[in-house]
Design an enzyme around this catalytic site. Structure first.
Site, short mmCIF file in Angstrom:
data_model
loop_
_atom_site.label_atom_id
_atom_site.label_comp_id
_atom_site.label_asym_id
_atom_site.label_seq_id
_atom_site.Cartn_x
_atom_site.Cartn_y
_atom_site.Cartn_z
N LYS A 58 5.97 9.18 3.10
CA LYS A 58 7.23 9.82 2.71
C LYS A 58 7.82 10.61 3.87
O LYS A 58 9.04 10.69 4.03
CB LYS A 58 7.03 10.73 1.50
CG LYS A 58 7.38 10.07 0.19
CD LYS A 58 6.31 9.18 -0.38
CE LYS A 58 6.42 7.73 -0.14
NZ LYS A 58 5.27 6.96 -0.65
N ALA A 191 5.09 -8.20 -0.22
CA ALA A 191 6.32 -7.43 -0.52
C ALA A 191 6.09 -6.60 -1.77
O ALA A 191 6.91 -6.60 -2.70
CB ALA A 191 7.51 -8.37 -0.68
N GLY A 192 4.96 -5.88 -1.82
CA GLY A 192 4.69 -4.97 -2.92
C GLY A 192 5.19 -3.58 -2.55
O GLY A 192 6.00 -3.42 -1.62
N ASP A 320 -8.24 6.03 -8.14
CA ASP A 320 -8.13 4.63 -7.73
C ASP A 320 -9.41 3.83 -7.95
O ASP A 320 -9.37 2.60 -7.96
CB ASP A 320 -7.79 4.53 -6.23
CG ASP A 320 -6.32 4.76 -5.94
OD1 ASP A 320 -5.59 5.19 -6.87
OD2 ASP A 320 -5.89 4.51 -4.80
N ALA A 328 -1.37 8.50 -7.16
CA ALA A 328 -1.99 9.81 -6.97
C ALA A 328 -1.94 10.66 -8.24
O ALA A 328 -2.95 11.25 -8.65
CB ALA A 328 -1.28 10.53 -5.82
N HIS A 452 27.59 18.46 -15.06
CA HIS A 452 28.55 17.57 -14.40
C HIS A 452 29.02 18.21 -13.10
O HIS A 452 29.29 19.40 -13.10
CB HIS A 452 29.76 17.34 -15.31
CG HIS A 452 30.86 16.56 -14.64
ND1 HIS A 452 30.77 15.20 -14.45
CD2 HIS A 452 32.04 16.95 -14.08
CE1 HIS A 452 31.85 14.78 -13.82
NE2 HIS A 452 32.64 15.83 -13.57
P1 FAD Z 1 -8.25 8.69 -2.35
O1 FAD Z 1 -6.98 9.40 -2.10
O2 FAD Z 1 -8.47 7.37 -1.71
O3 FAD Z 1 -9.42 9.70 -1.93
C1 FAD Z 1 -10.76 9.35 -1.94
C2 FAD Z 1 -11.51 10.19 -0.93
O4 FAD Z 1 -12.90 9.97 -1.09
C3 FAD Z 1 -11.20 9.84 0.52
O5 FAD Z 1 -11.06 11.01 1.26
C4 FAD Z 1 -12.44 9.05 0.98
O6 FAD Z 1 -12.68 9.17 2.37
C5 FAD Z 1 -13.50 9.76 0.18
N1 FAD Z 1 -14.71 8.95 -0.06
C6 FAD Z 1 -14.79 7.65 -0.44
N2 FAD Z 1 -16.09 7.30 -0.64
C7 FAD Z 1 -16.83 8.41 -0.38
C8 FAD Z 1 -18.21 8.69 -0.43
N3 FAD Z 1 -19.11 7.79 -0.84
N4 FAD Z 1 -18.61 9.93 -0.07
C9 FAD Z 1 -17.72 10.88 0.31
N5 FAD Z 1 -16.40 10.66 0.35
C10 FAD Z 1 -15.96 9.45 0.00
N6 FAD Z 1 0.60 7.01 -4.71
C11 FAD Z 1 1.57 7.72 -5.34
O7 FAD Z 1 1.35 8.18 -6.45
N7 FAD Z 1 2.78 7.93 -4.73
C12 FAD Z 1 3.07 7.45 -3.50
O8 FAD Z 1 4.17 7.67 -2.99
C13 FAD Z 1 2.07 6.71 -2.81
N8 FAD Z 1 2.30 6.23 -1.57
C14 FAD Z 1 1.30 5.58 -0.92
C15 FAD Z 1 1.56 5.12 0.37
C16 FAD Z 1 0.58 4.47 1.09
C17 FAD Z 1 0.86 3.99 2.48
C18 FAD Z 1 -0.71 4.29 0.50
C19 FAD Z 1 -1.81 3.61 1.27
C20 FAD Z 1 -0.97 4.74 -0.79
C21 FAD Z 1 0.03 5.38 -1.50
N9 FAD Z 1 -0.18 5.85 -2.81
C22 FAD Z 1 0.82 6.52 -3.46
C23 FAD Z 1 -1.47 5.65 -3.51
C24 FAD Z 1 -2.28 6.94 -3.46
O9 FAD Z 1 -2.50 7.30 -2.11
C25 FAD Z 1 -3.59 6.74 -4.19
O10 FAD Z 1 -3.33 6.31 -5.50
C26 FAD Z 1 -4.37 8.06 -4.25
O11 FAD Z 1 -4.64 8.55 -2.97
C27 FAD Z 1 -5.68 7.85 -5.01
O12 FAD Z 1 -6.34 9.06 -5.08
P2 FAD Z 1 -7.93 9.16 -5.22
O13 FAD Z 1 -8.24 10.61 -5.20
O14 FAD Z 1 -8.39 8.33 -6.35
O15 FAD Z 1 -8.51 8.46 -3.90
P1 AMP Z 2 0.80 -4.34 -4.10
O1 AMP Z 2 -0.15 -4.89 -5.14
O2 AMP Z 2 2.02 -3.63 -4.67
O3 AMP Z 2 0.10 -3.54 -3.05
O4 AMP Z 2 1.38 -5.63 -3.35
C1 AMP Z 2 0.63 -6.55 -2.61
C2 AMP Z 2 1.44 -7.83 -2.51
O5 AMP Z 2 0.85 -8.69 -1.53
C3 AMP Z 2 1.50 -8.62 -3.83
O6 AMP Z 2 2.85 -8.81 -4.18
C4 AMP Z 2 0.79 -9.93 -3.49
O7 AMP Z 2 1.39 -11.03 -4.15
C5 AMP Z 2 0.99 -10.06 -1.98
N1 AMP Z 2 -0.01 -10.91 -1.30
C6 AMP Z 2 -1.36 -10.92 -1.47
N2 AMP Z 2 -1.96 -11.82 -0.64
C7 AMP Z 2 -0.97 -12.42 0.10
C8 AMP Z 2 -0.93 -13.43 1.15
N3 AMP Z 2 -2.04 -14.01 1.63
N4 AMP Z 2 0.29 -13.79 1.67
C9 AMP Z 2 1.41 -13.17 1.21
N5 AMP Z 2 1.43 -12.24 0.23
C10 AMP Z 2 0.27 -11.84 -0.32
#
Ligand code: FAD
Ligand code: AMP
Length: 475
Positions: A58, A191-192, A320, A328, A452
């Site tokens: 962001k 394109a997700g 996740d 998040a 408004h």
């Molecule tokens: P994580 O944030 O992945 O945190 C897990 C933590 O556990 C990490 O620090 C990892 O290193 C640690 N860990 C893992 N295994 C172990 C272990 N065995 N021992 C100790 N530590 C460990 N979500 C949104 O809601 N809004 C957004 O705008 C958004 N934008 C995103 C943009 C990008 C580029 C990406 C990659 C993700 C985005 N997400 C967004 C998704 C969001 O980041 C995740 O859904 C969220 O971070 C999940 O939170 P979590 O706490 O489950 O796991």
């Molecule tokens: P998201 O689930 O929002 O992270 O999006 C991932 C996207 O990647 C999905 O729309 C999938 O269809 C696409 N995808 C996965 N594997 C491939 C591949 N080998 N080539 C092109 N697109 C892919």
């Protein structure tokens, strides 16, 4: 004797750190094990979200939007900006500062709430013991005893054999946040949500962006009219999205050559950088000993019930690493539910009102059911729509693209889903979430006074449009 805690959380992302703070607020002696090390070599709380996900993406989306505005959009307002200069390194440095401030803030919150931060890799052993090994691999592992364990280890990007990362020209979303110059030609596989956000950042800064998407439909989980409007806008902005395009091989040399197959057969293209954004997978590697008997589901996620209880008594899993959207705020809310359940309170999570946002321009946001889901569930529904172009505020902002759709039950009028694409959709969706949490009808929303001129009038008018009485449109 192993040091004991009431609760040990494994993972310090938005699911884990929120769960830990709530546990501490409820009087539990809590520790968080986290292994994340930021690119400067420092251990860092906040997980994917704060370090390499929501926040840095962001930060770059906002910076690139400012640049694009000054370079291309201000003229419509009567402002001519000449010789606009881009300093990508400064942009990345600002993003890093935002990340550092926020991750440092979590460490402060841990201190204030007396949550202990155990730095290293956590592994669940039999009998709710947790082994913590130093991230460096040097030094001895320590074992701690917990009354309750919350697994919140998150997810990581999926790699594909067809496009192995080389850390420079072929990268995943982590690497896409670190480019030090604007690639002339940028390829993105997938394109997700993440692919579109990364594509938007670099396209606004001047890259020629091509997205290769294996599926034939654009954003399948999104309302088709919203998806169509968004696709038209993105293509108008210059994003070249190729559907039914499955990448078979990508190799980096001076440039990256990407081979893919679509309905016309074998194709290839040359790009300067390639980002692999094909989804994320749960972090479960070396997470538990065999004799702990923790159960995973068929997709490799930790198996949980609706209250995030695993098969092991006293062991929960959130975020996740379990089923449900990888968002998040979904993980954070599960963290709060679990903390409250552990404290003997009635923890609850409403999975029907988790909002989704895609931070493109215009933004896409939705909550609740789509028409297709309701059709297949046999639920009778009706809907109303309203275009932002018909609101005074969107016109004044020169932000005319997009619309709001409200879907309500055909008999009870209860709102079942709200879908939108348009300016500040990420903020507007909150009203829809509140309305749905309070079981509002479209008539309720239609009778609520909206200031408004505001963008929220599009929500108001869409609600009125469900019963064909929108004012600023022919119903
Ligand atoms: P994580 O944030 O992945 O945190 C897990 C933590 O556990 C990490 O620090 C990892 O290193 C640690 N860990 C893992 N295994 C172990 C272990 N065995 N021992 C100790 N530590 C460990 N979500 C949104 O809601 N809004 C957004 O705008 C958004 N934008 C995103 C943009 C990008 C580029 C990406 C990659 C993700 C985005 N997400 C967004 C998704 C969001 O980041 C995740 O859904 C969220 O971070 C999940 O939170 P979590 O706490 O489950 O796991
Ligand atoms: P998201 O689930 O929002 O992270 O999006 C991932 C996207 O990647 C999905 O729309 C999938 O269809 C696409 N995808 C996965 N594997 C491939 C591949 N080998 N080539 C092109 N697109 C892919």
């Amino acid at each position: 004797m192993a040091k004991a805690f009431d609760v040990i959380v494994i993972g310090g992302g938005p699911a884990g750190y929120v769960a830990a703070i709530r546990c501490a607020q409820l009087g539990m002696n809590t520790a968080v094990v986290d292994e994340f090390v930021y690119k400067d070599g420092e251990p860092s709380l906040g997980g994917t979200c704060l370090n390499v996900g929501c926040i840095p993406s962001k930060a770059l989306l906002d910076s690139s939007e400012q640049y694009h505005k000054v370079s291309h959009q201000l003229e419509a307002h009567g402002i001519k900006a000449k010789e606009v200069e881009l300093d990508v390194k400064a942009m990345i440095a600002r993003k890093d500062r935002v990340v550092k401030d926020l991750t440092g803030g979590i460490a402060q919150l841990f201190k204030a709430n007396k949550v202990e931060w155990l730095k290293g890799h956590g592994r669940l052993l039999e009998g709710k013991q947790v082994e913590v090994s130093p991230t460096s691999g040097k030094g001895k592992a320590q074992v701690y005893q917990a009354e309750y364990v919350i697994i919140a280890t998150g997810s990581k990007p999926i790699d594909i054999d067809a496009a192995p990362l080389d850390g420079d020209k072929i990268v995943n979303s982590d690497g896409a946040l670190e480019f030090t110059e604007v690639p002339k030609r940028l390829g993105i596989i997938g394109a997700g949500v993440i692919g579109l956000e990364m594509g938007s950042v670099w396209s606004r800064l001047g890259s020629k962006v091509t997205l290769l998407e294996a599926q034939d439909t654009f954003l399948p989980p999104v309302d088709p009219r919203v998806a169509k409007t968004a696709q038209k806008e993105f293509e108008r902005q210059g994003l070249d999205i190729r559907f039914g395009a499955r990448v078979t091989n990508a190799k980096a040399a001076k440039n990256v050559t990407v081979h893919y197959e679509d309905k016309d057969g074998k194709q290839s293209m040359q790009v300067d950088k390639l980002i692999v954004c094909v989804g994320r997978r749960p972090n479960t590697s070396n997470l538990f000993s065999e004799d702990s008997n923790l159960l995973l589901d068929e997709r490799g996620l930790v198996n949980v019930d609706e209250h995030c209880r695993t098969n092991l008594p006293g062991v929960f899993a959130i975020g996740d690493v379990v089923r449900g959207p990888m968002l998040a705020h979904k993980g954070s809310e599960e963290g709060i539910m679990v903390a409250e359940l552990i404290a003997g309170k009635p923890g609850h999570m409403n999975y029907d009102t988790v909002p989704w946002v895609i931070y493109t321009h215009p933004e896409i946001a939705w909550v609740g059911r789509t028409e297709a889901q309701l059709k297949s569930a046999g639920v009778p529904f009706t809907s109303g729509t309203f275009n932002f172009a018909a609101t005074g505020r969107a016109r004044a902002m020169e932000e005319k693209a997009g619309m709001v759709k409200i879907i309500a039950h055909a008999e009870t009028d209860r709102i079942l889903g709200v879908h939108m694409v348009g300016p500040q959709a990420s903020e507007l969706i909150a009203e829809a979430v509140v309305a749905m949490e309070f079981h509002a009808s479209s008539e309720d929303l239609g009778r609520i006074i909206h200031a408004h001129p505001t963008l929220s009038e599009a929500m108001h008018e869409a609600a009125l449009s469900v019963s064909k009485r929108a004012i600023h449109k022919a119903n």
